[in-house]
Scaffold this motif. Sequence first.
Motif, PDB file in Angstrom:
ATOM      1  N   GLN A 415      45.951 -64.526  83.434  1.00  0.00           N
ATOM      2  CA  GLN A 415      46.566 -65.849  83.519  1.00  0.00           C
ATOM      3  C   GLN A 415      47.198 -65.943  84.909  1.00  0.00           C
ATOM      4  N   LEU A 416      46.630 -66.731  85.792  1.00  0.00           N
ATOM      5  CA  LEU A 416      47.142 -66.836  87.158  1.00  0.00           C
ATOM      6  C   LEU A 416      48.388 -67.706  87.183  1.00  0.00           C
ATOM      7  N   PRO A 417      49.387 -67.306  87.948  1.00  0.00           N
ATOM      8  CA  PRO A 417      50.598 -68.130  88.049  1.00  0.00           C
ATOM      9  C   PRO A 417      50.335 -69.399  88.858  1.00  0.00           C
ATOM     10  N   ASP A 418      51.049 -70.460  88.534  1.00  0.00           N
ATOM     11  CA  ASP A 418      50.924 -71.711  89.290  1.00  0.00           C
ATOM     12  C   ASP A 418      51.226 -71.437  90.767  1.00  0.00           C
ATOM     13  N   ASN A 419      50.445 -72.095  91.639  1.00  0.00           N
ATOM     14  CA  ASN A 419      50.622 -72.032  93.093  1.00  0.00           C
ATOM     15  C   ASN A 419      50.281 -70.676  93.704  1.00  0.00           C
ATOM     16  N   ALA A 420      49.689 -69.762  92.906  1.00  0.00           N
ATOM     17  CA  ALA A 420      49.220 -68.498  93.486  1.00  0.00           C
ATOM     18  C   ALA A 420      48.219 -68.809  94.593  1.00  0.00           C
ATOM     19  N   LEU A 421      48.351 -68.127  95.732  1.00  0.00           N
ATOM     20  CA  LEU A 421      47.485 -68.394  96.878  1.00  0.00           C
ATOM     21  C   LEU A 421      46.236 -67.528  96.804  1.00  0.00           C
ATOM     22  N   CYS A 422      45.078 -68.174  96.769  1.00  0.00           N
ATOM     23  CA  CYS A 422      43.793 -67.473  96.684  1.00  0.00           C
ATOM     24  C   CYS A 422      42.882 -67.984  97.802  1.00  0.00           C
ATOM     25  N   GLN A 423      41.640 -67.495  97.819  1.00  0.00           N
ATOM     26  CA  GLN A 423      40.682 -67.895  98.854  1.00  0.00           C
ATOM     27  C   GLN A 423      39.338 -68.248  98.236  1.00  0.00           C
ATOM     28  N   VAL A 424      38.626 -69.178  98.880  1.00  0.00           N
ATOM     29  CA  VAL A 424      37.246 -69.487  98.523  1.00  0.00           C
ATOM     30  C   VAL A 424      36.444 -69.549  99.819  1.00  0.00           C
ATOM     31  N   ALA A 425      35.200 -69.050  99.771  1.00  0.00           N
ATOM     32  CA  ALA A 425      34.379 -68.960 100.996  1.00  0.00           C
ATOM     33  C   ALA A 425      32.953 -69.398 100.716  1.00  0.00           C
ATOM     34  N   GLY A 426      32.252 -69.795 101.781  1.00  0.00           N
ATOM     35  CA  GLY A 426      30.845 -70.167 101.629  1.00  0.00           C
ATOM     36  C   GLY A 426      30.226 -70.683 102.908  1.00  0.00           C
ATOM     37  N   TRP A 427      28.911 -70.987 102.791  1.00  0.00           N
ATOM     38  CA  TRP A 427      28.135 -71.497 103.927  1.00  0.00           C
ATOM     39  C   TRP A 427      27.843 -72.991 103.770  1.00  0.00           C
ATOM     40  N   GLY A 428      28.609 -73.695 102.942  1.00  0.00           N
ATOM     41  CA  GLY A 428      28.340 -75.105 102.684  1.00  0.00           C
ATOM     42  C   GLY A 428      28.753 -76.000 103.830  1.00  0.00           C
ATOM     43  N   LEU A 429      28.693 -77.312 103.565  1.00  0.00           N
ATOM     44  CA  LEU A 429      29.041 -78.318 104.564  1.00  0.00           C
ATOM     45  C   LEU A 429      30.523 -78.229 104.912  1.00  0.00           C
ATOM     46  N   THR A 430      30.888 -78.791 106.041  1.00  0.00           N
ATOM     47  CA  THR A 430      32.289 -78.769 106.465  1.00  0.00           C
ATOM     48  C   THR A 430      32.875 -80.163 106.562  1.00  0.00           C
ATOM     49  N   GLU A 431      32.092 -81.174 106.148  1.00  0.00           N
ATOM     50  CA  GLU A 431      32.621 -82.535 106.115  1.00  0.00           C
ATOM     51  C   GLU A 431      31.881 -83.336 105.052  1.00  0.00           C
TER      52      GLU A 431
END
Length: 532
Positions: A415-431
């Motif tokens: 159960q992740l706490p609210d506002n926990a800082l995480c990351q997401v990554a990928g090669w998708g579009l940037t706009e």
Amino acid sequence: MHVLHKLLLFHVVTGFRQNALGSEIINGAKSKRKSMLYMASVQNNRNHICGGFLVSEDFVMTAAHCDDYNPTSVVLGTHNLKMVNDDMRYDVKRCKHSSYVNVSEGNDIMLLKLSRRVHLSKKNLIKPIQLPTQQIKLKKNEKCQVAGWGYIRTNGSIVAELRVVDVPIINLKECNKEWHNILPEGVICAGGFGTNKGFCQGDSGGPLVCNRKLAVGVVSFNNNENCNYPDLPNVFTDISKLLPWIKDILKKKQCEVYKQLYKRANLTPPKRQVHCLAAIMRGLHKFLLFQVLACLGQSAHGSKIIHGHKVPENSMQFMVSVQNFDGHVCGGFLVSEDFVMTAAHCEDSNPFLVVFGTHNLNDPDREIRFIERHYKPETYHSVANGGDIMLLKLSEKAEMGNGVQLIELPTSEIQLPDNALCQVAGWGLTETSGFFGVDDLRVVDVSVINPNTCKELWYHLPDGVICAGGYGTNKGFCQGDSGGPLVCNGMAVGVVSYNWNRNCNYPNAPNVYTDVSKYLPWIKNILNHTKI
């Protein structure tokens, strides 16, 4: 006018989808048991979708447009599809011509690499057919044959026993005139015009055979679904015009992977969105979410990193690019030496390989593995219903080190706490509304959003999801990063699933991820019981 003609043919042929593609044998007869031993039934989930023909011990030839129906295997050694055993079935990898876009542009040809070599012997009712050795020019009215398991009448159904019919060659200039000068280059015309014999839906990919021993063409398309010949001429791909491509693949025994990996494509047909707008307005809550996601297709799936930055080379070395013939379609991440985790909806793009060991997709030292098998939860039907997670079994183990690492998974439900800082990554579009993804992996920090808050904003959420980013911040994802990980404290806790439509001008509705910890029994069962 040339563009207009091409557009006209495109709408005639693709607007009716399979109805316009070659498929049924009209006014033919059953094929003799010991003849045409090269014929193959191209299948999806053990159902016939196209014809094909054996051209070597390792390859079957068919039409490129048959790829639209996701062929998974071929059947060889029988003319009767009701008499098939496992020894007759071969799993396949698809090698589509790199210049193929659609049937209206030509190059409608594909080679299917068999999972095992065909054993050729006098006892075995399988024999490859000969191909031309150089470019050929067929004579007008020359009698050739076309065969298949397609319909035997308009609006009919697939037949169990192979049928064959004689068709005369039609002068190419006359054929082009009948088609109003919109035919692509590199085709042959035979049957359907000046005769009551020809093909329709279901025989796509089968051979045009001349002199009873030479495969000169591949069934491509006819006029809409009208098989009440005479009508417009039937059109075949001219094999002799593509011999260099064919010989190269047959010699190397592998697809043109490197030439096809890095094309970029807009994977969302605009007209599909228009037709679905009315459906989107019908219903609320869960039904509304389902219609938005299903009708807008991949537009609503996670894909681009918004307001992020390039990933340092020595970090996130578990990241994987999941690819099809057009290049990158989804993200993923290595969870064992022989398994990649991604999103279940990524299977809609027909991926067949993964790239890893680099953050730059143009790196010549990148590692490539073919996908041997897809595993999805039995409960998965659409992103709206949850279960949007998939494991890809690799053809060979990934070697650890040299830019390749695994990422840790949870060991129990979290159960992740609210506002926990995480990351997401990928090669998708940037706009938003971009057309091309990036070559260099990008990453962005996102904050976890309270589940109850997320539910209120979405009206409905499936079970087993995490919300992070896209709401209360200008950072998040869109199309192209689907399947990538949500990483918290060095652990992959989520899989990129979907956001709101294709609007990446955050803040917006929260981004939604599949909660990995909710699927641990399913994951452990596959990882522990499926080995190379």
